[in-house]
Design a protein around this motif. Sequence first.
Motif, PDB file in Angstrom:
ATOM      1  N   GLN A 326       0.853  -1.178   0.000  1.00  0.00           N
ATOM      2  CA  GLN A 326       0.000   0.000   0.000  1.00  0.00           C
ATOM      3  C   GLN A 326       0.896   1.238   0.000  1.00  0.00           C
ATOM      4  OE1 GLN A 326      -2.503  -0.470   3.471  1.00  0.00           O
ATOM      5  NE2 GLN A 326      -4.069  -1.630   2.344  1.00  0.00           N
ATOM      6  N   GLN A 328       1.557   5.129   0.888  1.00  0.00           N
ATOM      7  CA  GLN A 328       1.211   6.261   1.748  1.00  0.00           C
ATOM      8  C   GLN A 328       1.653   7.553   1.048  1.00  0.00           C
ATOM      9  OE1 GLN A 328      -0.151   6.344   5.186  1.00  0.00           O
ATOM     10  NE2 GLN A 328      -0.401   8.462   4.506  1.00  0.00           N
ATOM     11  N   THR A 331      -0.814  14.705   0.488  1.00  0.00           N
ATOM     12  CA  THR A 331      -1.426  15.646  -0.451  1.00  0.00           C
ATOM     13  C   THR A 331      -1.370  17.075   0.043  1.00  0.00           C
ATOM     14  OG1 THR A 331      -3.610  15.256   0.547  1.00  0.00           O
ATOM     15  CG2 THR A 331      -2.995  13.897  -1.345  1.00  0.00           C
ATOM     16  N   THR A 341      -9.631   8.716  -7.155  1.00  0.00           N
ATOM     17  CA  THR A 341      -8.919   7.432  -7.199  1.00  0.00           C
ATOM     18  C   THR A 341      -9.620   6.520  -8.187  1.00  0.00           C
ATOM     19  OG1 THR A 341     -10.252   6.558  -5.388  1.00  0.00           O
ATOM     20  CG2 THR A 341      -8.177   7.652  -4.804  1.00  0.00           C
ATOM     21  N   ILE A 345      -9.500   1.122  -6.207  1.00  0.00           N
ATOM     22  CA  ILE A 345      -8.751   1.557  -5.029  1.00  0.00           C
ATOM     23  C   ILE A 345      -9.731   1.792  -3.868  1.00  0.00           C
ATOM     24  CG2 ILE A 345      -7.315   3.411  -4.088  1.00  0.00           C
ATOM     25  CD1 ILE A 345      -5.778   1.637  -5.942  1.00  0.00           C
ATOM     26  N   ARG A 347     -11.434   3.708  -1.483  1.00  0.00           N
ATOM     27  CA  ARG A 347     -11.604   5.153  -1.345  1.00  0.00           C
ATOM     28  C   ARG A 347     -11.655   5.586   0.116  1.00  0.00           C
ATOM     29  NH1 ARG A 347     -16.000   6.831  -6.045  1.00  0.00           N
ATOM     30  NH2 ARG A 347     -14.776   6.060  -7.830  1.00  0.00           N
ATOM     31  N   PHE A 350      -8.234   5.871   1.460  1.00  0.00           N
ATOM     32  CA  PHE A 350      -7.545   7.067   0.963  1.00  0.00           C
ATOM     33  C   PHE A 350      -8.091   8.329   1.629  1.00  0.00           C
ATOM     34  CE2 PHE A 350      -7.584  10.622  -2.106  1.00  0.00           C
ATOM     35  CZ  PHE A 350      -6.214  10.835  -2.194  1.00  0.00           C
ATOM     36  N   SER A 351      -9.405   8.401   1.797  1.00  0.00           N
ATOM     37  CA  SER A 351     -10.006   9.609   2.380  1.00  0.00           C
ATOM     38  C   SER A 351      -9.597   9.801   3.837  1.00  0.00           C
ATOM     39  CB  SER A 351     -11.533   9.526   2.272  1.00  0.00           C
ATOM     40  OG  SER A 351     -11.935   9.429   0.917  1.00  0.00           O
ATOM     41  N   ASN A 354      -5.051   8.771   3.624  1.00  0.00           N
ATOM     42  CA  ASN A 354      -4.188   9.083   2.465  1.00  0.00           C
ATOM     43  C   ASN A 354      -3.326   7.882   2.066  1.00  0.00           C
ATOM     44  OD1 ASN A 354      -5.124  11.636   2.002  1.00  0.00           O
ATOM     45  ND2 ASN A 354      -3.381  12.696   2.913  1.00  0.00           N
ATOM     46  N   ILE A 355      -3.932   6.699   2.065  1.00  0.00           N
ATOM     47  CA  ILE A 355      -3.238   5.465   1.683  1.00  0.00           C
ATOM     48  C   ILE A 355      -3.925   4.914   0.440  1.00  0.00           C
ATOM     49  CG2 ILE A 355      -2.717   3.092   2.333  1.00  0.00           C
ATOM     50  CD1 ILE A 355      -2.422   3.972   5.186  1.00  0.00           C
ATOM     51  N   LEU A 356      -3.126   4.573  -0.563  1.00  0.00           N
ATOM     52  CA  LEU A 356      -3.625   3.974  -1.797  1.00  0.00           C
ATOM     53  C   LEU A 356      -3.408   2.463  -1.722  1.00  0.00           C
ATOM     54  CD1 LEU A 356      -2.214   6.510  -4.427  1.00  0.00           C
ATOM     55  CD2 LEU A 356      -4.589   6.287  -3.693  1.00  0.00           C
ATOM     56  N   LEU A 379      -3.981   7.525  -9.031  1.00  0.00           N
ATOM     57  CA  LEU A 379      -4.621   8.730  -8.509  1.00  0.00           C
ATOM     58  C   LEU A 379      -4.568   9.832  -9.559  1.00  0.00           C
ATOM     59  CD1 LEU A 379      -5.872  10.151  -5.989  1.00  0.00           C
ATOM     60  CD2 LEU A 379      -3.538  10.870  -5.396  1.00  0.00           C
TER      61      LEU A 379
END
Length: 528
Positions: A326, A328, A331, A341, A345, A347, A350-351, A354-356, A379
């Motif tokens: 994953q 990190q 932003t 995204t 992915i 979401r 990530f929200s 902030n990890i994809l 992203l």
Amino acid sequence: MVVLAASVITKTGKALVSRQFVDMTRIRIEGLLAAFPKLVGIEKQHTYVETENVRYVYQPIESLYLLLVTNKQSNILEDLETLRLLSKLVPEYSPALDEEGICNMAFELIFAFDEVICLGHKENLTVPLVKKYCEMDSHEEKLHLLVRQSKINDTKDRMKQKASEIDKSKIDKSRGDKGGFMSSGLGRLDDGFSKMGISGGGGGFGSGSVHGLGADLEYPKPKGPSSADAPAQAPAKGLGMQLGKTQRTNRFLESLKAEGEVILEDISANTSSTKASLAVVSTDPVTLSVEEKINVMLKRDGGLSNFEVQGTLSLQILSRDDGFIQVQIDTGDNVDFQFKTHPNINRELFSNQNILGLKDPSRPFPTSQTGDAAGLGLLRWRMQSTDESLVPLSINCWPSVSGRETYVSIEYEASSKFDLHNVAISIPLPAVRDPPSVRQVDGEWSYDSRRTCLVWSILLIDSSNRNGSMEFVVPAADSSAFFPINVEFTSLKTFAEVRVAGIVALKGGAPPKYSSKVQLLTDNYQVV
């Protein structure tokens, strides 16, 4: 009437073109032409001179004379009409009415004189008819040329078709050498994507340059125990191919430089081709690329018509075992940007953090080839604004006409937020044959004759040269001829300032080594 000879001579009596129409000796003709300048008076208004045996009928053509030598029994009115027709033919075949221009077109003029006068008598012709007879236009010749051109076009089409077939066979062969991945393994890939929830198409990305996971994520065909050696061999193979590609690219760039193209080299590039190749191809197991493209439309009188930034974050993995990760990211405080995204992915992850990461953490990110510079899009972000202070490089162009010349002053002003590399400012020019006269320039300039533009290049704009100017002179032209101005540059800093904070290994242990790249590019940057 009987015309003895027709000539174009200088005022000193030198014959540039001479054609005799009756049986006369060369010495006789030369004697008549040599005597003519002595017989011409300065203040005489008529255009003929008579001697005991011949009559000279002439007409001045700038610094030359068009001369007819006739017998005294010839009709003077017909002589003048013949002289008038010949005076129209001379500028038709020789645009330059001087000694050099006449001598260069001597044979064409002699053939034209022969069509007008036959055996000393005038033919009833016009200028278009004379030109047509001299050209000897033939329907059969035109048909032959059309048939020959048709054969040439057919041959070119067959060559293109054959080259396309050869390229296609090479692609099919290379695909077959990779274990039949694109053919026999395609069905198994679709099944694997369906189970994982990854489908084709762009999903929520829409149309754009970002690579969707559904279309771009590819899983290699399962291999036997020998596949464990593949990760170690992949970088070495990629390096070998990249070195050969770099050599071909260098030769191509040299040929473009010889043709007058502007080739900007990165100031950070190493002179060694091997080191340059190592800088292009990453040998790290995981590579993350942050790329932004900027679209700007500036008004020539000041103001901003369009400002848009589009960014992507792409992932490249060489080994399947390194895909259980994953990403990190950071932003920052980017309230002006809209982040999206890929649908596959997670979401919420990530929200909140902030990890994809993929929705199914038991599945790895797919691998990609070493030479795939685009990577896998994870992203995407976008921003539009009307704030002129965000523009990284402003251009002011001031053309002013003075007499028969146009003085063009152009200056740039760079923002302190960015250091710009490989800046190229292309100013279109009016249709001129010669390069412009550059009076002053901060940087370097070159003239691109194929595009008819002046290219102002600056390798680096930083705190030492945030402002610069150039002045050049061209023939008088309208101010709109110098627009639109196209600008290109790169930067190692982006607007969104998205960066990779680190990667997390999902199976425990130390995460794989990774590298990150950040770059800002111009997509369409103009002053209109």
